[in-house]
Write an enzyme that holds these catalytic residues in place. Structure first.
Site, PDB file in Angstrom:
ATOM      1  N   GLU A   6       9.785  14.784  16.247  1.00  0.00           N
ATOM      2  CA  GLU A   6      10.054  14.765  14.810  1.00  0.00           C
ATOM      3  C   GLU A   6       9.104  15.726  14.098  1.00  0.00           C
ATOM      4  O   GLU A   6       7.890  15.598  14.198  1.00  0.00           O
ATOM      5  CB  GLU A   6       9.873  13.349  14.267  1.00  0.00           C
ATOM      6  CG  GLU A   6      10.294  13.228  12.819  1.00  0.00           C
ATOM      7  CD  GLU A   6      10.177  11.813  12.285  1.00  0.00           C
ATOM      8  OE1 GLU A   6       9.219  11.120  12.643  1.00  0.00           O
ATOM      9  OE2 GLU A   6      11.055  11.404  11.497  1.00  0.00           O
ATOM     10  N   LYS A  42       0.844  -1.204   0.000  1.00  0.00           N
ATOM     11  CA  LYS A  42       0.000   0.000   0.000  1.00  0.00           C
ATOM     12  C   LYS A  42       0.876   1.250   0.000  1.00  0.00           C
ATOM     13  O   LYS A  42       1.591   1.509   0.964  1.00  0.00           O
ATOM     14  CB  LYS A  42      -0.907   0.058   1.224  1.00  0.00           C
ATOM     15  CG  LYS A  42      -1.890   1.249   1.121  1.00  0.00           C
ATOM     16  CD  LYS A  42      -2.592   1.560   2.422  1.00  0.00           C
ATOM     17  CE  LYS A  42      -1.916   2.654   3.224  1.00  0.00           C
ATOM     18  NZ  LYS A  42      -1.932   3.997   2.634  1.00  0.00           N
ATOM     19  N   GLU A  55      10.351   0.609  10.102  1.00  0.00           N
ATOM     20  CA  GLU A  55      11.339   1.688   9.902  1.00  0.00           C
ATOM     21  C   GLU A  55      10.591   2.978  10.189  1.00  0.00           C
ATOM     22  O   GLU A  55       9.742   3.396   9.421  1.00  0.00           O
ATOM     23  CB  GLU A  55      11.868   1.626   8.475  1.00  0.00           C
ATOM     24  CG  GLU A  55      13.222   2.286   8.315  1.00  0.00           C
ATOM     25  CD  GLU A  55      13.082   3.751   8.033  1.00  0.00           C
ATOM     26  OE1 GLU A  55      12.978   4.532   9.007  1.00  0.00           O
ATOM     27  OE2 GLU A  55      13.054   4.133   6.858  1.00  0.00           O
ATOM     28  N   CYS A  58      13.068  10.607   7.352  1.00  0.00           N
ATOM     29  CA  CYS A  58      13.084  10.088   8.722  1.00  0.00           C
ATOM     30  C   CYS A  58      14.469  10.190   9.348  1.00  0.00           C
ATOM     31  O   CYS A  58      14.605  10.340  10.545  1.00  0.00           O
ATOM     32  CB  CYS A  58      12.579   8.659   8.753  1.00  0.00           C
ATOM     33  SG  CYS A  58      13.300   7.643   7.473  1.00  0.00           S
ATOM     34  N   THR A  66       6.400   6.623  14.147  1.00  0.00           N
ATOM     35  CA  THR A  66       6.590   5.742  15.302  1.00  0.00           C
ATOM     36  C   THR A  66       5.243   5.409  15.943  1.00  0.00           C
ATOM     37  O   THR A  66       5.017   4.277  16.383  1.00  0.00           O
ATOM     38  CB  THR A  66       7.546   6.403  16.307  1.00  0.00           C
ATOM     39  OG1 THR A  66       8.864   6.403  15.731  1.00  0.00           O
ATOM     40  CG2 THR A  66       7.587   5.649  17.621  1.00  0.00           C
ATOM     41  N   GLY A 106       7.099   4.440   8.345  1.00  0.00           N
ATOM     42  CA  GLY A 106       6.228   5.564   8.644  1.00  0.00           C
ATOM     43  C   GLY A 106       6.466   6.061  10.054  1.00  0.00           C
ATOM     44  O   GLY A 106       7.573   5.958  10.580  1.00  0.00           O
TER      45      GLY A 106
END
Lengths: 301, 302, 483
Positions: C394, C189, C263, C297, C243, C241
Site C-alpha cells: 500500500e 484520538k 479498518e 485505504c 495494517t 489506520g
C-alpha cells in the site's frame, strides 16, 4: 468507409450515471476574472444566433442579422457571433443582410424538424439552401428509422446529404431528446461522424430535453474517439436550453477537458441559442463596470 | 466352504477399532507416526494419532482447496447435505452411544447427547438457505446506486473443539461454520477423541465433499499455536479452551488478523446452541454498488 | 491533445474564502465536556501541508490525560448515558448532525487547511457525509432491537477510538455516531497531523448539549493511541489506520476482554473489461486512485485492463490525468491537493523510486507546483508485474500500478492474490459477468461500474488483512453492542 451495419455492435456502451456524475463535476469548476472574460468572449464568437419559427418574417431575420453584427455597440471590441441560423427560404435574405461580415449563414434543411419526408425532397431542400448561399447545413437524422434499427438507412441518408452540401459544412442534428438513451446518442453520433458530418448537433430546439451537459459529453466522447482513431476533427454544437453565461462557460470547460484547446474555436464548437448572447453580454458589462445588469439595457431581436 | 461358527458375540475375540484422523476425505494416520493414549478411569481407551504441525498443514491445504467449491454449492444443496449428516447419525446412534460410554458417559446422558447432535444438525441444515435473508440488507444510499450487503463465508476456520462435549460440542460447532460455505479444520477433544473420529465416518458417507471438514487428534496446546499462526487460516473458533490458551491464540492470530470467536456456549442449552448468530460470526459482509439508470416514464434525468 | 500548462484558456485562481472560520491559536484536550490543558503534556504545531505554515498548537496528551478521559467516559457511561433514554440519545445525535450542516463551510475550510485535501472534496464529500452519518445513526438509537432479531443488544461501555488523517472529520463521525447511538461513551484520538476538525467537533458537541464525558477527545501521536489501547478500563477498541498498527493492537489486547474492530489498509484491484463503458471507467479509475491524493485505504491502486482495450484505456487515462489541476487545495478548481505530510510524501517518493528501479514505465502529470508544501502530481506505472512491490504494498498516494489480463479466470486470481481485502472495482456492461466478478472478489466493498462511493447506510470494511468489523449501515451497529 465502414459498412453501416457494423454500427450496431461497434459503439461502446455508455453508463448514464457515470456520465451525469462527470458532467456535474464540470459544473463545480469556478471561472473567475480574466479567464471568465476570455471565456465569455469565446462564447459570443461561438453562437449560432437562431430563429426557427413558423412565424419568421423577412423583418425578423433582418433584425437578427443586424444584432449579429452589433451585439452591444456600447462595449468596444466585442466579437461577432459565428453564424445566423434560419430556415432555407431566408438564406438569401440573411446572406444579403450580413454583407461582408464574416458571419456565416446556416440553414436547417431535410424537412426540419421532423425529417419525415422522402430522401429526394430532403436533398432538394439541401440543394436549395446551398444554392441560396448557405455556408452551413443543419440536417436532422431520421429518428424513426434509427429506432427501427435501420442504421444503414440513417447512415446512407447522411452521406447523401453531405454529398449534396458541396462545400457547405454539414451539421447533423441527432435530436437526442427523441433517442431515449445515452447508448443511442452514442450510436447516432458514431453513425453521423462516420457518414461524413462535419458537426454533430444535439437538438432542433423543438423537443425537450434539448441540449444537456451529459448528452453533450457523450457526443464529445464520440468525437474524441474518432479523433484518436483517425486524427480527424469533428465539430460539436449543443443547441437549445443553454440560455445563461454560467452554463455556457461550463460547456467550454467540458469541451476543453474532453477534447482539448483545439476545439475552443468557432470552427469546431458552436452554441445553438437565441437568448444566450444577451446574458453573456450582461456578464461582460458587469465584469467591466462591477454593477449587476438589467435586461432592459440589452436589445432583444 | 467352512461354515461360520455359531458362537455368540460375547465368546469371540473383539476386533478393536483403529482411530485415525480425517483429512481431505481420507483417514490417514499422522505423518509423524506419533500416538498418545487417552485414559478413562485410569484405563487407556485407544491409541490415538498425535497430529503434527505437518498434519495441520495438510488439513489446511485440504480445507482451502475445498472451500471455494463448497461455498459455490447452492444453499439448498448445503442444507441437504447437513440434513444427510443427521440421517446418518440417526442410523449409527447406537454406536455413538456406546463410544460415549467408553469415554465415560452414562448411558442416559450419552443418548441425550446423540439425540441433541442429530437435532442440531437438522437445525442448522434449515438455516443454510435462510440466514442470508436474515442478515443481508439493501441499503438506501443517497445516490443513484443499487447497494446491497450479503454475507460470504470467511474461508478456512480452525475449530479448537470443546474439551467437555466431545460429540455434541464438536458437531454443534462445525454445523454453523460450514453452513455458510466455510471449510473447517477441527482439533478434537484431546481426552475423548473417539466419537470425533466416528463422526468423521458419518461425514464421509454423507455427501459432504472431501476437505470441507477435517479432524485432527492430538495435543491442543501444540496444535493451536500452529493453527493460530497459520497464514492461510482465516478464523479460529475457540470453544472454552481456557483463558491462557485463548490469550495465546489471540496474540498468535494477529499475524494475519484472524477473526477469533470465543464460543462461550453451553451446548446442552437449546437457547445458546441453536443460534444463527453463530453462522454470522464466521461470515464477512460484502457490500456491492451498482449505478441505477435515471430514466423515468417522463424521460426526466435523461 | 494534452492540456499543457501553456493552455490557451487557463483558469484563474478561484480561492475559497477563509475569513469566516474561527480557530484558536492553541488547543487543549476535550475531557468531560470541557477543553482542558494537559497535565504536563507538550504542544506541537499542526501545519498546513500546502504551505508548511503552522495553523495552531495541539496538545500531546499524557498517560494521565488519557486516564482522565477514560475515567470521564466511564463515569458518564455509568451515571448518565446508560440511563439516558434511547430516544434522547438519538435527539442529541440529531442535534450534532444539524450543527455540522450549519457549520459545514467552516469545517470544510479547516479540513482543507489542516489536511491538504481539495476544498471541492471537503465541501462536497467529507463534511456532508459526516453530517449524514450522524443523521443515520441518530435514528438507530431507539430502534436497536430491530437490528438484532431475537436478541437484546446492550452497549459495551467505554469505546477507545483511533482515527487516521485522510478523512479526519468523516472518520470521527464514522466512529462516534454509532458508538454513542448504541449507548457507549467515547475516548477518541484524531491523527496528529489533522486534529483540528475533531476539536471543532468538540465545540459542536458542547453546543449540542451532549452530557459531559460522553465524547472525549485526546490529541497527540501514536503513544497516545497506545495509551488508549492499553487502558484497562476501555471495553472496546475501534481503529482505522495501517495494517501494521492494527496487528499491534490485536496483539496488545490479546490478554484482555476488549472487543475490537479494525479498518486497515488495502491494495484494491480495479478491473476494466473490454466491454466496459470505457469513458466512465476511465473516470472511475481517476476517482479510484487520485481522489484525496490517493490517501484512501480503499483506493483502486491496482488497475487491471483487458489487453484488447489496453491502448485505448491508457491513452484516455493519460489524457484525463493531464486535465487534473494540482495545487492550492483552497482553490475550487483544484483536483489534487497537497500530500498530507512530509513523511507521507517521502514514503510515496520512495515507492516511485522502487517502481522505476523495478523496471516499470512511469507516467506523471507535468505541471507547475507551489514552491512550499508537499506535492506529488498524479502518476502511474505500466508494465507492472504482480511481483513488483508497487503492485503488492500500500503506497497511500496518487500512484497507480497498471497490469493487463486476458481472461476472467486470470484476473480473478490476480485480483485476489493479496493479503488485503478491502475493496475492488469491476467495469463491464454485461450483467451476468458482473455478478460473477463481484461475488468472486475477496473484498468487503465492491464497486461495479463506479468507484469510491460512500454512504452512511452502506457497510464498509475489509476481508483478510484489511481488518474486521463493519462501519456504516445496520451492520455497523454490531461493532458497538453485545447481543
Amino acid at each position: 468507409m465502414p459498412h453501416p451495419q457494423s454500427f450496431t455492435c461497434s459503439s461502446p456502451p455508455v453508463d448514464q450515471v457515470g456520465v451525469i456524475e462527470r458532467a456535474k463535476r464540470f459544473q463545480t469548476r469556478s471561472v473567475k476574472t480574466q479567464s471568465k472574460m476570455q471565456g465569455l468572449r469565446m462564447i459570443l464568437s461561438m453562437i449560432d444566433l437562431t430563429t426557427l419559427e413558423g412565424m419568421d418574417t423577412p423583418g425578423k431575420v433582418k433584425q437578427l442579422c443586424f444584432k449579429a453584427q452589433h451585439l452591444h455597440d456600447s462595449t468596444a471590441g466585442l466579437p461577432t457571433v459565428a453564424a445566423i441560423c434560419v430556415y432555407p427560404n431566408f438564406v438569401a435574405l440573411a446572406k444579403r443582410a450580413l454583407g461582408d461580415s464574416k458571419i456565416k449563414v446556416a440553414s436547417v434543411a431535410t424537412a426540419f424538424p421532423s425529417g419525415n419526408t422522402s430522401l429526394e425532397i430532403k436533398l432538394d431542400d439541401v440543394r436549395m439552401a446551398v444554392d441560396q448561399g448557405a455556408d452551413e447545413i443543419d440536417m436532422v437524422i431520421s429518428r424513426g428509422k434509427f429506432h427501427a434499427g435501420e442504421f444503414g438507412y440513417v447512415y446512407d441518408e447522411i452521406a447523401e446529404v453531405k454529398n449534396a452540401c458541396g462545400p457547405s459544412r454539414l451539421k447533423v442534428i441527432l435530436e437526442t431528446g427523441e433517442l431515449g438513451t445515452f447508448d443511442n446518442v452514442r450510436k447516432a453520433s458514431d453513425i453521423a461522424i462516420a457518414a461524413g458530418g462535419d458537426f454533430i448537433k444535439t437538438s432542433t430546439g423543438k423537443i425537450k430535453p434539448a441540449a444537456t451537459m451529459p448528452v453533450t459529453l457523450v457526443m464529445l466522447e464520440a468525437i474524441r474517439d474518432h479523433y484518436f482513431k483517425t486524427g480527424e476533427m469533428v465539430g460539436m454544437k449543443p443547441a437549445g436550453g443553454i440560455s445563461n453565461a454560467k452554463l455556457a462557460l461550463q460547456y467550454l470547460i467540458m469541451v476543453q477537458e474532453t477534447l482539448g484547446d483545439s476545439w475552443l474555436d468557432n470552427h469546431w464548437f458552436r452554441f445553438g441559442a437565441s437568448s444566450l448572447a444577451n446574458d453573456v453580454l450582461m456578464q461582460i458589462v458587469k465584469q467591466n463596470t462591477g454593477a449587476y445588469q438589467s435586461a432592459d439595457y440589452f436589445s432583444i431581436d | 466352504m467352512a461354515k461360520a461358527k455359531n458362537n455368540s458375540a460375547l465368546d469371540s475375540v473383539q476386533i478393536l477399532k483403529t482411530y485415525k484422523m480425517y483429512i481431505g476425505g481420507n483417514f490417514p494416520r499422522t505423518e509423524s507416526g506419533r500416538y498418545y493414549s487417552p485414559q478413562v478411569n485410569g484405563k487407556s481407551i485407544a491409541n490415538i494419532c498425535r497430529a503434527s504441525p505437518k498434519d495441520m498443514r495438510n488439513a489446511v491445504v485440504a480445507a482451502r482447496s475445498a472451500q471455494p467449491p463448497w461455498a459455490s454449492r447452492t444453499a439448498y444443496n448445503r442444507s441437504q447435505i447437513l440434513y444427510r449428516i443427521a440421517e446418518m447419525l440417526q442410523g449409527r446412534s447406537e454406536q455413538f452411544v456406546a463410544e460415549l460410554q467408553i469415554q465415560g458417559l452414562k448411558t442416559q446422558d450419552a443418548r441425550i447427547q446423540v439425540q441433541a447432535t442429530i437435532d442440531r444438525m437438522i437445525y442448522y441444515s434449515g438455516w443454510c438457505d435462510k440466514f442470508q435473508q436474515l442478515f443481508s440488507s439493501v441499503n438506501p444510499v443517497a445516490s443513484s446506486h443499487f447497494n446491497f450487503s450479503v454475507l460470504e463465508p470467511t474461508g478456512v476456520v480452525v475449530l479448537l473443539a470443546s474439551q467437555t462435549s466431545p460429540l455434541l460440542g464438536l458437531a454443534n460447532a462445525i454445523a454453523p461454520i460450514i453452513a455458510s460455505g466455510n471449510t473447517c479444520v477441527a482439533i478434537a477433544n484431546e481426552d475423548q477423541p473417539l466419537s470425533a473420529i466416528t463422526f468423521c465416518e458419518v461425514l464421509q458417507t454423507s455427501d459432504l465433499p472431501p476437505g470441507v471438514v477435517n479432524v485432527l487428534t492430538g495435543k491442543l496446546d501444540e496444535l493451536m499455536t500452529h493453527a493460530a499462526k497459520h497464514l492461510d487460516v482465516n478464523a479460529i473458533a475457540a470453544d472454552q479452551i481456557g483463558t491462557p490458551n485463548l490469550e495465546a491464540v489471540r496474540a498468535d492470530a494477529a499475524g494475519n488478523l484472524k477473526r477469533i470467536a470465543d464460543l462461550q456456549i453451553d451446548w446442552s442449552d437449546d437457547n445458546q446452541a441453536q443460534n444463527p448468530y453463530l453462522i454470522e460470526k464466521f461470515c464477512e459482509v460484502k457490500t456491492t454498488w451498482h449505478p441505477i439508470e435515471q430514466i423515468s416514464s417522463s424521460g426526466s434525468g435523461y | 491533445m494534452s492540456k499543457m500548462k501553456t493552455s490557451l484558456w487557463k483558469l484563474d485562481p478561484a480561492p475559497e474564502s477563509s475569513d469566516h472560520i474561527s480557530l484558536e491559536s492553541s488547543y487543549g484536550l476535550f475531557i468531560d465536556g470541557e477543553f482542558v490543558e494537559s497535565e504536563g503534556g507538550d504542544k506541537f504545531a499542526t501545519i498546513n501541508p500546502a504551505t508548511e505554515a503552522p495553523i495552531a498548537a495541539i496538545t500531546e496528551a499524557t498517560d494521565t490525560d488519557v486516564d482522565k478521559a477514560v475515567k470521564a467516559a466511564r463515569l458518564a457511561y455509568q451515571k448518565v448515558w446508560s440511563k439516558t433514554s434511547p430516544t434522547d440519545r438519538g435527539k442529541y445525535i440529531f442535534r450534532i448532525a444539524r450543527l455540522i450542516q450549519e457549520k459545514a463551510r467552516e469545517l470544510a475550510v479547516i479540513e482543507t487547511l489542516d489536511g491538504g485535501k481539495p476544498i471541492r472534496e471537503s465541501r462536497d464529500i467529507d463534511i456532508p457525509l459526516a453530517a449524514a452519518h450522524f443523521f443515520y445513526y441518530a435514528g438507530w438509537a431507539d430502534k436497536l432491537p430491530y437490528a438484532f432479531p431475537n436478541r437484546t443488544p446492550k452497549p459495551l461501555g467505554v469505546a477507545g477510538q483511533i482515527i487516521p488523517w485522510n478523512f479526519p472529520l468523516l472518520m470521527a463521525a464514522w466512529k462516534i455516531a454509532p458508538a454513542i447511538a448504541c449507548g457507549n461513551t467515547v475516548v477518541l484520538k484524531p491523527a496528529e497531523t489533522t486534529s483540528l476538525t475533531a476539536l471543532k467537533l468538540c465545540e459542536i458537541i458542547q453546543q449540542a448539549g451532549l452530557p459531559p464525558g460522553v465524547v472525549n477527545v485526546v490529541t497527540g501521536h501514536q503513544k497516545v493511541g497506545a495509551a488508549i489501547v492499553d487502558h484497562p478500563d476501555v471495553n472496546k477498541i475501534a481503529f482505522t489506520g495501517s495494517t501494521a498498527v492494527g496487528k499491534g493492537i490485536q496483539t496488545a489486547i490479546a490478554a484482555t476482554d476488549k472487543s475490537c474492530t479494525l479498518e486497515l489498509g488495502g491494495k484494491a484491484a480495479n478491473i476494466v473489461f473490454d466491454d466496459a463503458p470505457i469513458d466512465q471507467a476511465v473516470e472511475g479509475i481517476i476517482n479510484g486512485i487520485y481522489f484525496n491524493q490517493g490517501h484512501v485505504c480503499c483506493a483502486g491502486s491496482r488497475l487491471f485492463v483487458q489487453e484488447s482495450v489496453f491502448e485505448e484505456v491508457m491513452r484516455k487515462l493519460k489524457h484525463r490525468i493531464d486535465t487534473l489541476n494540482v495545487g492550492d487545495p483552497m482553490d475550487k478548481n483544484t483536483d489534487v491537493g497537497a500530500i498530507n505530510s512530509k513523511k507521507q510524501l517521502q514514503q510515496i517518493n520512495q515507492y516511485i523510486e522502487i517502481g522505476k528501479s523495478e523496471g516499470a514505465d512511469f507516467y506523471q502529470l507535468q505541471c507547475d507546483l507551489p514552491e512550499r508544501g508537499f506535492w506529488c502530481p498524479p502518476c502511474l506505472f505500466t508494465g507492472v508485474a504482480q511481483s513488483n512491490r508497487i503492485a503488492q504494498e500500500e503506497i497511500f498516494g496518487p500512484v497507480l500500478a497498471v497490469q493487463t489480463f486476458r481472461t476472467v479466470a486470470e484476473v480473478i486470481k490476480k485480483a485476489n492474490n493479496t493479503p488485503y481485502g478491502l475493496s475492488a472495482g469491476v467495469w463491464t456492461d454485461k450483467g451476468s459477468k458482473l455478478f460473477n466478478m463481484t461475488a468472486q472478489m475477496r473484498a468487503g466493498v465492491v464497486w461495479a461500474n463506479t468507484y469510491n462511493k460512500f454512504d452512511p447506510t452502506s457497510p464498509f470494511g475489509g476481508y483478510k488483512e484489511s481488518g474486521f468489523g463493519r462501519e456504516g449501515g445496520v451492520h455497523g451497529l454490531a461493532a458497538y453492542v453485545k447481543i
